[in-house]
Write a protein that holds these residues in place. Structure first.
Motif, PDB file in Angstrom:
ATOM      1  N   VAL A  37      26.286  23.936 -35.489  1.00  0.00           N
ATOM      2  CA  VAL A  37      27.073  24.503 -36.570  1.00  0.00           C
ATOM      3  C   VAL A  37      26.952  23.597 -37.779  1.00  0.00           C
ATOM      4  CG1 VAL A  37      29.402  25.138 -37.328  1.00  0.00           C
ATOM      5  CG2 VAL A  37      28.713  25.546 -34.967  1.00  0.00           C
ATOM      6  N   GLY A  38      26.842  24.199 -38.962  1.00  0.00           N
ATOM      7  CA  GLY A  38      26.834  23.436 -40.200  1.00  0.00           C
ATOM      8  C   GLY A  38      25.467  23.360 -40.847  1.00  0.00           C
ATOM      9  N   TRP A  39      25.473  23.273 -42.178  1.00  0.00           N
ATOM     10  CA  TRP A  39      24.221  23.236 -42.930  1.00  0.00           C
ATOM     11  C   TRP A  39      23.394  21.999 -42.586  1.00  0.00           C
ATOM     12  CZ3 TRP A  39      21.737  26.995 -45.108  1.00  0.00           C
ATOM     13  CH2 TRP A  39      20.663  26.717 -45.945  1.00  0.00           C
ATOM     14  N   ALA A  40      24.034  20.885 -42.327  1.00  0.00           N
ATOM     15  CA  ALA A  40      23.304  19.656 -41.984  1.00  0.00           C
ATOM     16  C   ALA A  40      22.552  19.799 -40.665  1.00  0.00           C
ATOM     17  CB  ALA A  40      24.257  18.474 -41.921  1.00  0.00           C
ATOM     18  N   SER A  41      22.961  20.725 -39.809  1.00  0.00           N
ATOM     19  CA  SER A  41      22.299  20.969 -38.525  1.00  0.00           C
ATOM     20  C   SER A  41      21.387  22.190 -38.566  1.00  0.00           C
ATOM     21  CB  SER A  41      23.357  21.194 -37.440  1.00  0.00           C
ATOM     22  OG  SER A  41      24.170  20.068 -37.314  1.00  0.00           O
ATOM     23  N   ARG A  42      21.125  22.680 -39.759  1.00  0.00           N
ATOM     24  CA  ARG A  42      20.306  23.880 -39.922  1.00  0.00           C
ATOM     25  C   ARG A  42      18.894  23.666 -39.354  1.00  0.00           C
ATOM     26  NH1 ARG A  42      17.488  24.348 -45.171  1.00  0.00           N
ATOM     27  NH2 ARG A  42      15.888  23.644 -43.764  1.00  0.00           N
ATOM     28  N   PRO A  43      18.331  24.684 -38.705  1.00  0.00           N
ATOM     29  CA  PRO A  43      16.974  24.561 -38.158  1.00  0.00           C
ATOM     30  C   PRO A  43      15.931  24.396 -39.264  1.00  0.00           C
ATOM     31  CG  PRO A  43      18.100  26.497 -37.275  1.00  0.00           C
ATOM     32  CD  PRO A  43      18.945  25.975 -38.377  1.00  0.00           C
ATOM     33  N   PRO A  44      14.754  23.888 -38.932  1.00  0.00           N
ATOM     34  CA  PRO A  44      13.669  23.792 -39.908  1.00  0.00           C
ATOM     35  C   PRO A  44      13.347  25.174 -40.483  1.00  0.00           C
ATOM     36  CG  PRO A  44      13.117  22.602 -37.903  1.00  0.00           C
ATOM     37  CD  PRO A  44      14.380  23.354 -37.629  1.00  0.00           C
ATOM     38  N   ALA A  45      12.968  25.198 -41.762  1.00  0.00           N
ATOM     39  CA  ALA A  45      12.731  26.471 -42.442  1.00  0.00           C
ATOM     40  C   ALA A  45      11.305  26.556 -42.965  1.00  0.00           C
ATOM     41  CB  ALA A  45      13.706  26.622 -43.602  1.00  0.00           C
ATOM     42  N   LEU A  46      10.777  27.772 -43.006  1.00  0.00           N
ATOM     43  CA  LEU A  46       9.500  28.062 -43.636  1.00  0.00           C
ATOM     44  C   LEU A  46       9.795  28.939 -44.839  1.00  0.00           C
ATOM     45  CD1 LEU A  46       6.489  27.472 -43.199  1.00  0.00           C
ATOM     46  CD2 LEU A  46       6.311  29.746 -42.192  1.00  0.00           C
ATOM     47  N   LEU A  47       9.485  28.439 -46.020  1.00  0.00           N
ATOM     48  CA  LEU A  47       9.800  29.109 -47.285  1.00  0.00           C
ATOM     49  C   LEU A  47       8.521  29.545 -47.979  1.00  0.00           C
ATOM     50  CD1 LEU A  47      12.259  26.305 -48.320  1.00  0.00           C
ATOM     51  CD2 LEU A  47      12.938  28.573 -47.544  1.00  0.00           C
ATOM     52  N   ARG A  48       8.647  30.423 -48.961  1.00  0.00           N
ATOM     53  CA  ARG A  48       7.504  30.886 -49.758  1.00  0.00           C
ATOM     54  C   ARG A  48       7.559  30.204 -51.117  1.00  0.00           C
ATOM     55  NH1 ARG A  48       3.423  33.902 -48.312  1.00  0.00           N
ATOM     56  NH2 ARG A  48       4.835  35.159 -47.128  1.00  0.00           N
ATOM     57  N   CYS A  49       6.443  29.600 -51.535  1.00  0.00           N
ATOM     58  CA  CYS A  49       6.351  28.938 -52.832  1.00  0.00           C
ATOM     59  C   CYS A  49       6.368  29.988 -53.948  1.00  0.00           C
ATOM     60  CB  CYS A  49       5.071  28.106 -52.905  1.00  0.00           C
ATOM     61  SG  CYS A  49       4.810  27.279 -54.492  1.00  0.00           S
ATOM     62  N   ASN A  50       7.223  29.789 -54.930  1.00  0.00           N
ATOM     63  CA  ASN A  50       7.309  30.731 -56.050  1.00  0.00           C
ATOM     64  C   ASN A  50       6.089  30.656 -56.966  1.00  0.00           C
ATOM     65  OD1 ASN A  50       9.763  31.805 -55.325  1.00  0.00           O
ATOM     66  ND2 ASN A  50      10.955  30.451 -56.635  1.00  0.00           N
ATOM     67  N   ARG A  51       5.359  29.572 -56.896  1.00  0.00           N
ATOM     68  CA  ARG A  51       4.235  29.366 -57.808  1.00  0.00           C
ATOM     69  C   ARG A  51       2.907  29.890 -57.242  1.00  0.00           C
ATOM     70  NH1 ARG A  51       3.144  23.992 -61.310  1.00  0.00           N
ATOM     71  NH2 ARG A  51       1.321  24.782 -62.389  1.00  0.00           N
ATOM     72  N   TYR A 119      18.851  29.661 -28.374  1.00  0.00           N
ATOM     73  CA  TYR A 119      19.497  28.711 -29.287  1.00  0.00           C
ATOM     74  C   TYR A 119      20.107  29.517 -30.438  1.00  0.00           C
ATOM     75  CZ  TYR A 119      19.934  25.191 -32.956  1.00  0.00           C
ATOM     76  OH  TYR A 119      20.412  24.393 -33.959  1.00  0.00           O
ATOM     77  N   HIS A 120      21.281  29.076 -30.924  1.00  0.00           N
ATOM     78  CA  HIS A 120      21.946  29.778 -32.028  1.00  0.00           C
ATOM     79  C   HIS A 120      22.523  28.767 -33.012  1.00  0.00           C
ATOM     80  CE1 HIS A 120      24.019  33.141 -33.946  1.00  0.00           C
ATOM     81  NE2 HIS A 120      25.044  32.325 -34.088  1.00  0.00           N
ATOM     82  N   TRP A 121      22.321  29.025 -34.295  1.00  0.00           N
ATOM     83  CA  TRP A 121      22.868  28.177 -35.355  1.00  0.00           C
ATOM     84  C   TRP A 121      23.797  29.007 -36.227  1.00  0.00           C
ATOM     85  CZ3 TRP A 121      22.021  29.092 -40.634  1.00  0.00           C
ATOM     86  CH2 TRP A 121      22.615  28.155 -41.478  1.00  0.00           C
ATOM     87  N   GLU A 122      24.903  28.400 -36.651  1.00  0.00           N
ATOM     88  CA  GLU A 122      25.878  29.058 -37.536  1.00  0.00           C
ATOM     89  C   GLU A 122      26.157  28.178 -38.743  1.00  0.00           C
ATOM     90  OE1 GLU A 122      27.994  31.855 -37.554  1.00  0.00           O
ATOM     91  OE2 GLU A 122      26.990  32.732 -35.838  1.00  0.00           O
ATOM     92  N   PHE A 123      26.211  28.784 -39.923  1.00  0.00           N
ATOM     93  CA  PHE A 123      26.650  28.122 -41.138  1.00  0.00           C
ATOM     94  C   PHE A 123      28.167  28.029 -41.066  1.00  0.00           C
ATOM     95  CE2 PHE A 123      28.046  28.324 -45.593  1.00  0.00           C
ATOM     96  CZ  PHE A 123      27.255  27.352 -46.168  1.00  0.00           C
ATOM     97  N   ARG A 124      28.720  26.879 -41.365  1.00  0.00           N
ATOM     98  CA  ARG A 124      30.172  26.720 -41.291  1.00  0.00           C
ATOM     99  C   ARG A 124      30.769  27.034 -42.659  1.00  0.00           C
ATOM    100  NH1 ARG A 124      33.285  22.184 -38.277  1.00  0.00           N
ATOM    101  NH2 ARG A 124      31.295  22.266 -37.269  1.00  0.00           N
ATOM    102  N   HIS A 125      31.763  27.885 -42.691  1.00  0.00           N
ATOM    103  CA  HIS A 125      32.500  28.178 -43.920  1.00  0.00           C
ATOM    104  C   HIS A 125      33.928  28.549 -43.594  1.00  0.00           C
ATOM    105  CE1 HIS A 125      32.062  32.418 -42.957  1.00  0.00           C
ATOM    106  NE2 HIS A 125      30.775  32.255 -42.872  1.00  0.00           N
ATOM    107  N   ASP A 126      34.779  28.433 -44.574  1.00  0.00           N
ATOM    108  CA  ASP A 126      36.188  28.775 -44.388  1.00  0.00           C
ATOM    109  C   ASP A 126      36.514  30.020 -45.197  1.00  0.00           C
ATOM    110  OD1 ASP A 126      36.665  26.523 -42.796  1.00  0.00           O
ATOM    111  OD2 ASP A 126      36.874  25.273 -44.576  1.00  0.00           O
ATOM    112  N   PHE A 127      36.861  31.084 -44.514  1.00  0.00           N
ATOM    113  CA  PHE A 127      37.273  32.326 -45.183  1.00  0.00           C
ATOM    114  C   PHE A 127      38.628  32.727 -44.659  1.00  0.00           C
ATOM    115  CE2 PHE A 127      33.661  32.312 -47.346  1.00  0.00           C
ATOM    116  CZ  PHE A 127      32.827  33.392 -47.371  1.00  0.00           C
TER     117      PHE A 127
END
Length: 127
Positions: A37-51, A119-127
């Motif tokens: 849980v939490g952004w600091a524990s977020r899994p590795p990401a594959l992103l697309r370069c805007n350029r 495996y499951h990851w969750e972003f932590r937020h307070d709503f």
């Protein structure tokens, strides 16, 4: 009576063949085997370069995002400005399904699940 007790306790006994078994974090409220849980524990990401439209790997959430194909560099807080291809499961390396529950409020994925190893990851937020 002894036979009934053995059947009740059988699922609770340690399986010697599954020494890496961990329950998911209680905050995830899932039936997965492992989780964070939490952004600091977020899994590795594959992103697309805007350029140049190539794939960029961001292993850790607070790492800068540097394209290895062109000269583009992005600060870690520009994550939401880039197109997320997928997360990579930190346990088995598979592509993870991801999504957002509050797209009008949060501009980053709020969950990701690996269907290979559960495996499951969750972003932590307070709503």
């Amino acid at each position: 009576m002894k036979h009934i007790g053995a059947r009740v306790l059988a699922p609770l006994r340690v399986d010697p063949d599954n020494s890496g078994f961990r329950l998911s974090s209680p905050e995830t409220s899932t039936t997965t085997l492992d989780g964070d849980v939490g952004w600091a524990s977020r899994p590795p990401a594959l992103l697309r370069c805007n350029r140049c439209d190539s794939d960029i790997s961001q292993r850790y959430p607070l790492d800068d995002i540097d394209c290895t194909r062109c000269v583009a560099t992005y600060d870690y807080d520009e994550f939401a400005d880039l197109e997320l291809q997928h997360f990579l499961c930190p346990v088995c390396g598979s592509e993870m399904e991801h999504g957002r529950r509050h797209p009008d409020v949060i501009d980053v994925p709020e969950w990701a699940t690996c269907h290979g190893c559960r495996y499951h990851w969750e972003f932590r937020h307070d709503f």
